[in-house]
Design an enzyme around this catalytic site. Sequence first.
Site, PDB file in Angstrom:
ATOM      1  N   ASP A 271     -13.962  18.955  31.798  1.00 21.89           N
ATOM      2  CA  ASP A 271     -13.337  18.939  33.056  1.00 21.89           C
ATOM      3  C   ASP A 271     -11.859  19.184  33.084  1.00 21.89           C
ATOM      4  OD1 ASP A 271     -12.931  17.895  35.824  1.00 21.89           O
ATOM      5  OD2 ASP A 271     -13.957  16.051  35.546  1.00 21.89           O
ATOM      6  N   GLU A 470     -10.350  11.628  43.775  1.00 21.80           N
ATOM      7  CA  GLU A 470     -10.136  11.015  42.228  1.00 21.80           C
ATOM      8  C   GLU A 470      -8.734  10.257  42.444  1.00 21.80           C
ATOM      9  OE1 GLU A 470     -10.386  13.950  39.089  1.00 21.80           O
ATOM     10  OE2 GLU A 470     -10.681  15.239  41.026  1.00 21.80           O
TER      11      GLU A 470
HETATM   12  C1  BGC Z   1     -13.183  16.446  38.745  1.00 23.83           C
HETATM   13  C2  BGC Z   1     -14.450  17.131  38.727  1.00 23.83           C
HETATM   14  C3  BGC Z   1     -14.489  18.650  39.425  1.00 23.83           C
HETATM   15  C4  BGC Z   1     -13.350  19.406  38.887  1.00 23.83           C
HETATM   16  C5  BGC Z   1     -12.932  20.628  39.579  1.00 23.83           C
HETATM   17  C6  BGC Z   1     -12.105  17.270  38.266  1.00 23.83           C
HETATM   18  O1  BGC Z   1     -10.866  16.744  38.070  1.00 23.83           O
HETATM   19  O2  BGC Z   1     -13.376  15.378  38.040  1.00 23.83           O
HETATM   20  O3  BGC Z   1     -15.579  16.543  39.432  1.00 23.83           O
HETATM   21  O4  BGC Z   1     -15.434  19.109  39.334  1.00 23.83           O
HETATM   22  O5  BGC Z   1     -12.145  18.560  38.845  1.00 23.83           O
HETATM   23  O6  BGC Z   1     -12.291  20.439  40.573  1.00 23.83           O
HETATM   24  C1  BGC Z   2      -7.641  19.764  41.771  1.00 26.13           C
HETATM   25  C2  BGC Z   2      -8.945  19.222  41.619  1.00 26.13           C
HETATM   26  C3  BGC Z   2      -9.103  18.557  40.107  1.00 26.13           C
HETATM   27  C4  BGC Z   2      -7.944  17.598  40.116  1.00 26.13           C
HETATM   28  C5  BGC Z   2      -8.106  16.970  38.609  1.00 26.13           C
HETATM   29  C6  BGC Z   2      -6.544  18.662  41.497  1.00 26.13           C
HETATM   30  O1  BGC Z   2      -5.365  19.341  41.760  1.00 26.13           O
HETATM   31  O2  BGC Z   2      -7.366  20.311  43.069  1.00 26.13           O
HETATM   32  O3  BGC Z   2     -10.002  20.108  41.957  1.00 26.13           O
HETATM   33  O4  BGC Z   2     -10.320  17.756  40.335  1.00 26.13           O
HETATM   34  O5  BGC Z   2      -6.647  18.288  40.240  1.00 26.13           O
HETATM   35  O6  BGC Z   2      -7.792  15.575  38.655  1.00 26.13           O
END
Ligand code: BGC
Ligand code: BGC
Length: 775
Positions: A271, A470
């Site tokens: 990830d 998140e």
């Molecule tokens: C998320 C994933 C996601 C990835 C790409 C991560 O932070 O936990 O679920 O697929 O980013 O955006």
């Molecule tokens: C991105 C997400 C990713 C996340 C990681 C963001 O900046 O746009 O896709 O999941 O960071 O935690």
Amino acid sequence: MIADLIGRMTIEEKIGQLVQADLCCVTPDDLRKYKLGSILVGGNSGPEGNDLAPAPEWLETADEFYLASVDRSDGGVGIPMIWGIDAVHGHSNIIGATIFPHNIGLGAMRDAELIERIGAITAKEIRVTGQEWTFAPTVAVPQDFRWGRAYEGYSSDPELVASYVGAMVRGLQGSPSNDNLLAGPWVLASTKHFLADGGTDNGVDQGDSSISEEDLRDIHGLPYGPAIAEGVSTVMVSFSSWQGVKMTGNHSLVTGVLKDRMDFGGFVVSDWNAHGQVAGCTNEVCPQALMAGVDMYMAPDTWKPIYADLLARAQAGTIPMARIDEAVARILRVKARLGLFTAPKPSERPYSGRYDLLGAPEHRTVAREAVRKSLVLLKNEGVLPLAPGQRLLIAGDGADDIARQSGGWTLSWQGTGIDNSHFPGATSIGTGLKQAVEAGGGSAVISPDGSFTDRPDAAVVVFGETPYAEFQGDREALVLDPELTAPYETMRKLHAQGIPVVAVMITGRPLYVNPALNAADAFVVAWLPGSEGGGVADVLVGDAAGKPRFDFAGKLPAAWPRTTLLSEGTLFPFGYGLDYTAPATGWTALPELDTGNLAGDSRLWFNAGAPAARWSLMIEGTGSDAGTRITTVPADALGGRVRVTAENFKVQEGARRFTIAGGTASVQLGNFEGVDIDRETNADVMLLVTLRSWAAPQRARIGAIGPNGSGYAALDLAAGSDYVRYGIPLKCLRNKGADVTNLNRPFVLETEGAADYAIAEVRLGSDAERVVPCT
Ligand code: BGC
Ligand code: BGC
């Protein structure tokens, strides 16, 4: 074929395959040079830095990167790259695409056949814009809904999740024997996040799960069985830890269990910079992840150092070539199954550029069916179905808001910063109700605050959560944020006037909402239905004879709490849900708690005129000036140089105004425990400060202070007539020297000279109106 290819690849070409870069930070020329295996778009990325770019630009970008990857002019093997995207509820990054209910709503349907159709439509819409790989389905089995990503999982019940996974994988990829996905309407799937992302203690995102090995296997591991049986191509490793060890570095689970014991034959992707959290690693250097079993590094903005380090180690022989070859073979096998080696460039593949398929009527019909089937009825004291021929009032702050009903991971990462204009062809819940009532000869008005001129026969009040993803969605208690509870009062008022009230809740999770359950005559959970809000009216509004057109089919995918913590008891059990055959039983009022003192969103540091619980508002000067802690207003500080008063913002006295006569003055938020925002910094979160200025100071800067390092960014605090939400990237503060793992003054606004400004809100987030340049 794979072995032959690997035999012809240089070490550089092999290492390149193991690395994935985000579109934010990579160019086609980089791909030509470094031969990376993949690119991705994170939630906030898009073609040319625009995550709201129109669909054709995505396809053009796909061609540019693809062509760069297969450029063999330097004599290389030219392995085509693949592009991964979070199409997690439909092709949800693309304007105009069909947006399906988030997984938690799909969990309520108990309909695996429909899941497969949803997967197939999602795949087809992805193919229109040229991507080959979705980071879905999430097969988390959330056990604590305080986790802000719980809605990305189908259910708290492992059996239910497991019963869906195969269908979703099949919908996306076709049958397990399908070995040319690009010839048909298919894409690669990725089950995520391995393992126990939904099992962290207290539901903390990216946290630690201290559960037993049995629970790890029987609860969180269960869905991976059917996923592998259906031939899922990739598995994404979780940010989280199990018993203190980060999954991204856990050899025994990633290699021992997933690859060896479960016989997963695809490739493992990590990830977003998750490798940086593994013990002994940084975002730039982490051979441990490869050795644990990760085949491809998601290294969005760190791909260059990750590539350089892996290459140096491969050349020095400190990481075994056998492991590298195995990882490359897995990636190439997936690419071969995709049909990538024989496919033309993205724009020439079937379905590419068929923009009519994005949000096509037959796709929306399926999404609407899913909305219908996901609705869960918790109370109905004889007011549903609504008669179509009547006068309906549609109230509540969620009545006409498609972004809100779509939740996070919709067009933007957190689902913020967008409005109805970004959803062509979509229908809000309120508009759907209005259409249904009008079609039946009645009339309807949408009035979010519940006011009306002609007395309605009935009212629907749409309320609930606003979008998050998140971090931003984590809560300490299962309760609606206080600023979202105004519709409770609307329900009470309408009810008191004898108007039957139907509450419709937009939410990613079961929450304590007893005041609404008491005040409304009927209560429907709509989850996060997405673009086809009309599905709500299909069930709520009856036919001319007053009979239901569709019955309620949804059952709770997780238990509903009696109080703000599920551990204190269940109000409605898993599987609960009424339908139209259930007789009204009479309602015994539920206890209503004082939830005002609950710690809400831990990322909200200052609002409504006050710092968050356990935080303080301080004013500091320089040298001999004694600092002052501000508790009540009006107040004076720094020997009278600063006057603090209240200003109205949203609510009465919702902001604090600082009138500064001159000199250096620093307004600070303090948290004596020391705040750690390292993970948020990694994720491109910003410090958001909502400010209004009446007079520009000579100089202003915003920063964060900690015992081990402070950092500031210059701010142009020009006078203006409105409040502006400034965003300071946390990465900027870190680059300027702030130790983001330990900040005791995580927010500081320092001015030089006479100044006059007000602060309405300070929080972490991603929806800035003006991003402060980091010069
Ligand atoms: C998320 C994933 C996601 C990835 C790409 C991560 O932070 O936990 O679920 O697929 O980013 O955006
Ligand atoms: C991105 C997400 C990713 C996340 C990681 C963001 O900046 O746009 O896709 O999941 O960071 O935690």
